[in-house]
Design an enzyme around this catalytic site. Sequence first.
Site, mmCIF file in Angstrom:
data_model
loop_
_atom_site.group_PDB
_atom_site.id
_atom_site.type_symbol
_atom_site.label_atom_id
_atom_site.label_comp_id
_atom_site.label_asym_id
_atom_site.label_seq_id
_atom_site.Cartn_x
_atom_site.Cartn_y
_atom_site.Cartn_z
ATOM 1 N N PHE A 12 0.537 -1.239 -0.286
ATOM 2 C CA PHE A 12 0.236 -0.129 0.147
ATOM 3 C C PHE A 12 1.244 1.080 -0.201
ATOM 4 C CE2 PHE A 12 -2.022 2.686 3.709
ATOM 5 C CZ PHE A 12 -2.117 3.595 2.960
ATOM 6 N N THR A 133 6.410 2.339 13.015
ATOM 7 C CA THR A 133 4.675 2.368 12.750
ATOM 8 C C THR A 133 4.974 3.148 15.104
ATOM 9 O OG1 THR A 133 2.569 2.015 13.756
ATOM 10 C CG2 THR A 133 4.106 -0.069 14.031
ATOM 11 N N ASP A 134 3.958 3.897 14.783
ATOM 12 C CA ASP A 134 3.842 3.722 16.170
ATOM 13 C C ASP A 134 2.693 3.513 17.015
ATOM 14 O OD1 ASP A 134 1.092 3.926 15.043
ATOM 15 O OD2 ASP A 134 0.112 6.087 15.385
ATOM 16 N N GLU A 135 2.291 2.631 16.771
ATOM 17 C CA GLU A 135 1.766 1.298 17.444
ATOM 18 C C GLU A 135 3.182 1.092 18.886
ATOM 19 O OE1 GLU A 135 -0.440 -1.701 16.442
ATOM 20 O OE2 GLU A 135 -0.758 -0.619 14.780
ATOM 21 N N TYR A 159 2.810 -7.859 16.337
ATOM 22 C CA TYR A 159 3.288 -6.581 14.711
ATOM 23 C C TYR A 159 3.991 -5.940 15.707
ATOM 24 C CZ TYR A 159 2.586 -2.763 12.007
ATOM 25 O OH TYR A 159 2.993 -1.712 11.414
ATOM 26 N N LYS A 163 7.675 -4.996 15.264
ATOM 27 C CA LYS A 163 8.320 -3.556 14.553
ATOM 28 C C LYS A 163 9.272 -2.564 15.853
ATOM 29 C CE LYS A 163 7.817 -1.995 11.104
ATOM 30 N NZ LYS A 163 7.612 -1.457 9.545
HETATM 31 P P1 NAD Z 1 1.363 -3.554 2.998
HETATM 32 O O1 NAD Z 1 1.192 -4.415 4.107
HETATM 33 O O2 NAD Z 1 0.506 -3.384 2.340
HETATM 34 O O3 NAD Z 1 2.677 -3.927 1.991
HETATM 35 C C1 NAD Z 1 3.575 -4.188 2.812
HETATM 36 C C2 NAD Z 1 4.628 -4.877 1.247
HETATM 37 O O4 NAD Z 1 6.043 -5.514 2.309
HETATM 38 C C3 NAD Z 1 3.413 -5.916 0.733
HETATM 39 O O5 NAD Z 1 3.774 -5.347 -1.132
HETATM 40 C C4 NAD Z 1 4.833 -7.354 0.860
HETATM 41 O O6 NAD Z 1 4.908 -8.126 -0.110
HETATM 42 C C5 NAD Z 1 5.575 -6.889 0.877
HETATM 43 N N1 NAD Z 1 6.648 -7.607 1.929
HETATM 44 C C6 NAD Z 1 6.210 -8.712 3.123
HETATM 45 N N2 NAD Z 1 6.842 -9.499 3.362
HETATM 46 C C7 NAD Z 1 8.236 -9.304 2.846
HETATM 47 C C8 NAD Z 1 9.626 -9.729 2.225
HETATM 48 N N3 NAD Z 1 9.868 -11.017 2.837
HETATM 49 N N4 NAD Z 1 10.829 -9.419 1.575
HETATM 50 C C9 NAD Z 1 10.209 -7.951 1.020
HETATM 51 N N5 NAD Z 1 9.218 -7.945 1.001
HETATM 52 C C10 NAD Z 1 7.819 -8.515 1.815
HETATM 53 O O7 NAD Z 1 2.064 -3.478 4.061
HETATM 54 P P2 NAD Z 1 1.630 -0.971 4.363
HETATM 55 O O8 NAD Z 1 0.831 -1.110 4.609
HETATM 56 O O9 NAD Z 1 2.504 0.007 2.600
HETATM 57 O O10 NAD Z 1 3.057 -0.228 5.170
HETATM 58 C C11 NAD Z 1 4.217 -0.677 4.962
HETATM 59 C C12 NAD Z 1 5.632 0.164 5.976
HETATM 60 O O11 NAD Z 1 4.407 0.966 6.358
HETATM 61 C C13 NAD Z 1 5.926 -1.267 7.042
HETATM 62 O O12 NAD Z 1 6.095 -1.535 7.186
HETATM 63 C C14 NAD Z 1 4.760 -1.253 8.272
HETATM 64 O O13 NAD Z 1 5.035 -1.827 8.956
HETATM 65 C C15 NAD Z 1 5.083 0.964 7.821
HETATM 66 N N6 NAD Z 1 3.075 1.058 8.788
HETATM 67 C C16 NAD Z 1 2.362 1.314 8.040
HETATM 68 C C17 NAD Z 1 1.233 1.941 8.703
HETATM 69 C C18 NAD Z 1 -0.079 1.708 7.906
HETATM 70 O O14 NAD Z 1 -1.360 2.284 8.322
HETATM 71 N N7 NAD Z 1 -1.043 1.251 7.093
HETATM 72 C C19 NAD Z 1 1.053 2.692 9.221
HETATM 73 C C20 NAD Z 1 2.595 2.562 10.198
HETATM 74 C C21 NAD Z 1 3.775 1.933 9.923
HETATM 75 O O1 TDX Z 2 -12.735 -5.371 10.826
HETATM 76 C C1 TDX Z 2 -11.719 -4.497 11.670
HETATM 77 N N1 TDX Z 2 -12.824 -3.784 13.246
HETATM 78 C C2 TDX Z 2 -12.194 -3.283 13.734
HETATM 79 O O2 TDX Z 2 -13.027 -2.321 14.513
HETATM 80 C C3 TDX Z 2 -10.554 -3.683 11.423
HETATM 81 C C4 TDX Z 2 -9.808 -4.621 10.611
HETATM 82 C C5 TDX Z 2 -10.258 -3.319 12.385
HETATM 83 N N2 TDX Z 2 -10.895 -2.293 13.080
HETATM 84 C C6 TDX Z 2 -10.134 -1.353 14.389
HETATM 85 C C7 TDX Z 2 -8.777 -1.788 14.916
HETATM 86 C C8 TDX Z 2 -8.105 -0.781 15.361
HETATM 87 O O3 TDX Z 2 -9.049 0.332 16.275
HETATM 88 O O4 TDX Z 2 -9.795 -0.483 13.272
HETATM 89 C C9 TDX Z 2 -8.770 0.377 14.175
HETATM 90 C C10 TDX Z 2 -8.292 0.448 12.599
HETATM 91 O O5 TDX Z 2 -7.787 -1.306 12.660
HETATM 92 P P1 TDX Z 2 -6.548 -1.099 11.146
HETATM 93 O O6 TDX Z 2 -7.067 -1.205 10.043
HETATM 94 O O7 TDX Z 2 -5.809 -3.239 11.769
HETATM 95 O O8 TDX Z 2 -5.257 -0.571 11.997
HETATM 96 P P2 TDX Z 2 -4.328 -0.785 13.211
HETATM 97 O O9 TDX Z 2 -4.315 -2.079 13.576
HETATM 98 O O10 TDX Z 2 -4.486 0.227 13.820
HETATM 99 O O11 TDX Z 2 -2.814 -0.958 12.353
HETATM 100 C C11 TDX Z 2 -2.548 0.059 11.533
HETATM 101 O O12 TDX Z 2 -1.738 1.481 11.812
HETATM 102 C C12 TDX Z 2 -0.512 1.183 12.215
HETATM 103 C C13 TDX Z 2 -0.886 -0.501 10.538
HETATM 104 O O13 TDX Z 2 -2.431 -2.147 9.923
HETATM 105 C C14 TDX Z 2 0.066 -1.080 10.641
HETATM 106 O O14 TDX Z 2 0.045 -1.723 9.628
HETATM 107 C C15 TDX Z 2 0.216 -0.009 11.380
HETATM 108 O O15 TDX Z 2 1.616 -0.007 11.843
#
Ligand code: NAD
Ligand code: TDX
Length: 370
Positions: A12, A133-135, A159, A163
Amino acid sequence: MRSVLITGGAGFIGQNLVHAWRAGQPIDRLVVVDAMTYAANVRSLEPLIADRSILFVKGDIKDAALMRRLFEEHEFTHVAHLAAESHVDRSIADPEAFLQTNVLGTFTLLRAALDAWRSAGTLDQSRFLHVSTDEVYGSLQLTDPAFSEASPYRPNSPYAASKAASDHLVRAYVETYRLPALITNCSNNYGSYQHPEKLIPLMIIHALEGQSLPIYGDGSNVRDWLHVSDHCAALMAVIERGRVGETYNVGGGNERNNRDVVGLICDTLDRAFAADANLASRFPACPAASGNSCRALINFVTDRPGHDHRYAIDARKLAGELGYRCSIDFDAGLGQTVQWYLDHEDWWREMTSGAYKDWIDKNYGFRIAV
Ligand code: NAD
Ligand code: TDX
């Protein structure tokens, strides 16, 4: 010329970053490596691959020989490391892949970068950005101050723990080996190309299909929503101008509880159906197709174990040092995002076919209404 490795570039945030980087820095060489897990999709990158604007390598960051070879062949000056297992619920159901990729994968990449930059004598001119991540900071109560870069690490899910471990490894490589690395810790992203397993796309797609909208617990959990374009701009500012060895928090300044987010998605869809008669024939199972509100589908279900109550980010360091402030207002950003999913049905149908259905059964089958 700068040579840039983006890991996880088919995910993403990765896809959004590849497009933003290509548009903003047209002469950089961009190499994307991605293992193409269930979370990946390269459709949006295909035009860039076809016209050789980027080089795409299907590969695993845990593959030390491949990482070493890529560094040798492409003499990377910059690494933006995003590859990860990223879904909290999957980490609860099956944590091992999170340890493998997020910890061992990050270690493998750090070692490859250090070895390559040491032997080329380019440690001083290189940059390694670790996207986290902030998590890692755990959970806040409603009245607590937002997470700053000095907040203690208190990860609550497998997770978040994986991280946190990767952040510690990056820090150790900076302190021990002088690897020129930087870390960003950001809040929840939303926007185009987000996998349907995450809250916002899941609720949009379920509503369109007339399926229940499963809010965990009482829906009072708060997230600080960050538009992915704002996040990508912040990542580029940090990798270009951030101070090596530093951590920067990135937040959207948009705290909302899950009840309100889901309600807003429902209202946005209701309005979209009222304005466009074609939507009713495309998505006949959606309540809005027959003039009812999508809110009727809301269902409060069994909570996520260890569910963090609130995340909030204090992003003053990013603003003060680098002059970057995230600016996309949540209501406007959510409206664009709902529209993006309406306009990209083929994309999300592809992402929700096959094994995704097994995940939905596994994660939602046992949850009961609360
Ligand atoms: P995502 O799950 O959409 O994408 C992750 C990508 O990494 C995928 O394309 C997957 O194929 C690839 N991948 C997984 N394992 C792999 C491996 N062993 N080798 C090579 N590629 C691999 O995740 P995202 O939401 O795009 O998140 C990207 C980064 O940002 C992550 O490190 C995540 O922890 C961090 N992050 C995401 C969010 C969020 O809200 N989405 C928030 C905070 C931090
Ligand atoms: O079906 C659902 N119902 C629901 O209530 C899902 C999938 C989530 N939730 C809640 C859980 C969380 O409070 O919504 C909130 C957001 O959930 P997610 O989209 O799973 O995100 P979260 O767990 O907050 O983590 C995300 O933000 C930090 C990303 O997935 C992580 O990759 C990132 O690091």
